[in-house]
Motif scaffolding. Structure first.
Motif, PDB file in Angstrom:
ATOM      1  N   GLN A  20      32.642  16.312  34.330  1.00  0.00           N
ATOM      2  CA  GLN A  20      33.075  15.992  32.968  1.00  0.00           C
ATOM      3  C   GLN A  20      34.593  15.860  32.911  1.00  0.00           C
ATOM      4  N   LEU A  21      35.288  16.730  33.616  1.00  0.00           N
ATOM      5  CA  LEU A  21      36.745  16.653  33.669  1.00  0.00           C
ATOM      6  C   LEU A  21      37.205  15.353  34.329  1.00  0.00           C
ATOM      7  N   LEU A  22      36.552  14.976  35.430  1.00  0.00           N
ATOM      8  CA  LEU A  22      36.895  13.723  36.111  1.00  0.00           C
ATOM      9  C   LEU A  22      36.570  12.503  35.261  1.00  0.00           C
ATOM     10  N   ASP A  23      35.662  12.649  34.320  1.00  0.00           N
ATOM     11  CA  ASP A  23      35.316  11.559  33.418  1.00  0.00           C
ATOM     12  C   ASP A  23      36.320  11.449  32.274  1.00  0.00           C
ATOM     13  N   GLU A  24      36.717  12.561  31.693  1.00  0.00           N
ATOM     14  CA  GLU A  24      37.507  12.537  30.466  1.00  0.00           C
ATOM     15  C   GLU A  24      39.020  12.471  30.669  1.00  0.00           C
ATOM     16  N   VAL A  25      39.537  13.115  31.696  1.00  0.00           N
ATOM     17  CA  VAL A  25      40.994  13.124  31.907  1.00  0.00           C
ATOM     18  C   VAL A  25      41.536  11.715  32.181  1.00  0.00           C
ATOM     19  N   PRO A  26      40.900  10.904  33.060  1.00  0.00           N
ATOM     20  CA  PRO A  26      41.420   9.539  33.228  1.00  0.00           C
ATOM     21  C   PRO A  26      41.384   8.709  31.953  1.00  0.00           C
ATOM     22  N   ILE A  27      40.441   8.996  31.053  1.00  0.00           N
ATOM     23  CA  ILE A  27      40.414   8.278  29.774  1.00  0.00           C
ATOM     24  C   ILE A  27      41.665   8.611  28.966  1.00  0.00           C
ATOM     25  N   MET A  28      42.040   9.880  28.932  1.00  0.00           N
ATOM     26  CA  MET A  28      43.248  10.270  28.198  1.00  0.00           C
ATOM     27  C   MET A  28      44.503   9.671  28.838  1.00  0.00           C
ATOM     28  N   ILE A  29      44.532   9.601  30.160  1.00  0.00           N
ATOM     29  CA  ILE A  29      45.673   8.990  30.853  1.00  0.00           C
ATOM     30  C   ILE A  29      45.743   7.504  30.536  1.00  0.00           C
ATOM     31  N   LEU A  43      43.316  -0.008  37.556  1.00  0.00           N
ATOM     32  CA  LEU A  43      42.991   1.063  38.497  1.00  0.00           C
ATOM     33  C   LEU A  43      42.599   2.338  37.760  1.00  0.00           C
ATOM     34  N   LEU A  44      43.211   2.578  36.621  1.00  0.00           N
ATOM     35  CA  LEU A  44      42.774   3.717  35.808  1.00  0.00           C
ATOM     36  C   LEU A  44      41.333   3.528  35.336  1.00  0.00           C
ATOM     37  N   CYS A  45      40.957   2.292  35.055  1.00  0.00           N
ATOM     38  CA  CYS A  45      39.562   2.027  34.690  1.00  0.00           C
ATOM     39  C   CYS A  45      38.626   2.318  35.854  1.00  0.00           C
ATOM     40  N   VAL A  46      39.070   2.058  37.081  1.00  0.00           N
ATOM     41  CA  VAL A  46      38.282   2.420  38.263  1.00  0.00           C
ATOM     42  C   VAL A  46      38.090   3.931  38.316  1.00  0.00           C
ATOM     43  N   LEU A  47      39.167   4.682  38.063  1.00  0.00           N
ATOM     44  CA  LEU A  47      39.049   6.142  38.059  1.00  0.00           C
ATOM     45  C   LEU A  47      38.109   6.638  36.954  1.00  0.00           C
ATOM     46  N   ILE A  48      38.177   6.004  35.805  1.00  0.00           N
ATOM     47  CA  ILE A  48      37.274   6.382  34.712  1.00  0.00           C
ATOM     48  C   ILE A  48      35.824   6.147  35.135  1.00  0.00           C
ATOM     49  N   SER A  49      35.550   4.994  35.719  1.00  0.00           N
ATOM     50  CA  SER A  49      34.188   4.694  36.147  1.00  0.00           C
ATOM     51  C   SER A  49      33.706   5.657  37.226  1.00  0.00           C
ATOM     52  N   ALA A  50      34.571   5.955  38.200  1.00  0.00           N
ATOM     53  CA  ALA A  50      34.196   6.898  39.262  1.00  0.00           C
ATOM     54  C   ALA A  50      33.955   8.291  38.681  1.00  0.00           C
ATOM     55  N   GLY A  51      34.770   8.699  37.742  1.00  0.00           N
ATOM     56  CA  GLY A  51      34.570   9.984  37.090  1.00  0.00           C
ATOM     57  C   GLY A  51      33.287  10.011  36.284  1.00  0.00           C
ATOM     58  N   SER A  52      32.962   8.888  35.653  1.00  0.00           N
ATOM     59  CA  SER A  52      31.730   8.803  34.880  1.00  0.00           C
ATOM     60  C   SER A  52      30.511   8.880  35.794  1.00  0.00           C
ATOM     61  N   VAL A  53      30.593   8.241  36.959  1.00  0.00           N
ATOM     62  CA  VAL A  53      29.507   8.344  37.938  1.00  0.00           C
ATOM     63  C   VAL A  53      29.325   9.800  38.354  1.00  0.00           C
ATOM     64  N   THR A  54      30.436  10.469  38.625  1.00  0.00           N
ATOM     65  CA  THR A  54      30.370  11.878  39.027  1.00  0.00           C
ATOM     66  C   THR A  54      29.774  12.742  37.917  1.00  0.00           C
ATOM     67  N   PHE A  55      30.247  12.524  36.702  1.00  0.00           N
ATOM     68  CA  PHE A  55      29.770  13.337  35.578  1.00  0.00           C
ATOM     69  C   PHE A  55      28.277  13.129  35.320  1.00  0.00           C
ATOM     70  N   HIS A  56      27.870  11.872  35.152  1.00  0.00           N
ATOM     71  CA  HIS A  56      26.475  11.609  34.813  1.00  0.00           C
ATOM     72  C   HIS A  56      25.534  11.878  35.980  1.00  0.00           C
ATOM     73  N   GLY A  57      26.055  11.789  37.193  1.00  0.00           N
ATOM     74  CA  GLY A  57      25.217  12.070  38.354  1.00  0.00           C
ATOM     75  C   GLY A  57      24.986  13.545  38.592  1.00  0.00           C
ATOM     76  N   THR A  58      25.961  14.384  38.203  1.00  0.00           N
ATOM     77  CA  THR A  58      25.862  15.821  38.502  1.00  0.00           C
ATOM     78  C   THR A  58      25.748  16.715  37.274  1.00  0.00           C
ATOM     79  N   LEU A  59      26.249  16.249  36.138  1.00  0.00           N
ATOM     80  CA  LEU A  59      26.330  17.059  34.912  1.00  0.00           C
ATOM     81  C   LEU A  59      27.016  18.406  35.170  1.00  0.00           C
ATOM     82  N   THR A  60      28.135  18.344  35.892  1.00  0.00           N
ATOM     83  CA  THR A  60      28.933  19.546  36.126  1.00  0.00           C
ATOM     84  C   THR A  60      30.190  19.491  35.276  1.00  0.00           C
ATOM     85  N   TRP A  61      30.822  20.641  35.119  1.00  0.00           N
ATOM     86  CA  TRP A  61      32.066  20.721  34.353  1.00  0.00           C
ATOM     87  C   TRP A  61      33.157  19.907  35.040  1.00  0.00           C
ATOM     88  N   TRP A  62      33.235  19.975  36.362  1.00  0.00           N
ATOM     89  CA  TRP A  62      34.236  19.200  37.105  1.00  0.00           C
ATOM     90  C   TRP A  62      33.991  17.704  36.941  1.00  0.00           C
TER      91      TRP A  62
END
Length: 117
Positions: free
Chosen positions: A74-83, A53-72
């Motif tokens: 990027q945060l949604l992409d990187e924080v689940p990876i650290m978790i 499920l954490l991998c699902v969050l990483i993927s969803a965050g990556s979609v958000t990051f690469h789709g928008t290129l916003t700071w938020w």
């Protein structure tokens, strides 16, 4: 905006998606993680399925990051990876999280080094 801009040209394929191909490939990585979770999450099977499920969050965050290129994004992409990394080390060092209630019959020595309880 973001601290990282990947090599893909921004808004080249779609005017609504910043990095189209990174977004599309990240989107498709959501489904295997969901399937793995559903296959490995019987009641009492320990902590390992929750890593999917954490991998699902990483993927969803990556979609958000690469789709928008916003700071938020990027945060949604990187924080689940650290978790995920922290949770993975926790599982590696804790035999009880692998064995759960021992209904799945998993044995620590079959996949990871470390002490057995």
């Amino acid at each position: 905006n973001v601290t990282i801009d990947w090599c893909e040209e921004n808004y080249a394929v779609s005017e609504h998606i910043a990095e189209f191909w990174n977004t599309v490939t990240s989107f498709f990585t959501i489904f295997p993680s969901i399937l793995w979770f559903l296959q490995t999450a019987p009641i009492g099977s320990g902590a390992i399925p929750w890593l999917h499920l954490l991998c699902v969050l990483i993927s969803a965050g990556s979609v958000t990051f690469h789709g928008t290129l916003t700071w938020w994004g990027q945060l949604l992409d990187e924080v689940p990876i650290m978790i995920l990394v922290s949770a993975s080390f926790s599982c590696l060092l804790d035999s009880r999280s692998i064995l759960g209630s021992n209904k799945c019959g998993a044995q620590r020595e079959h996949w990871a080094p470390g002490p057995r309880l």
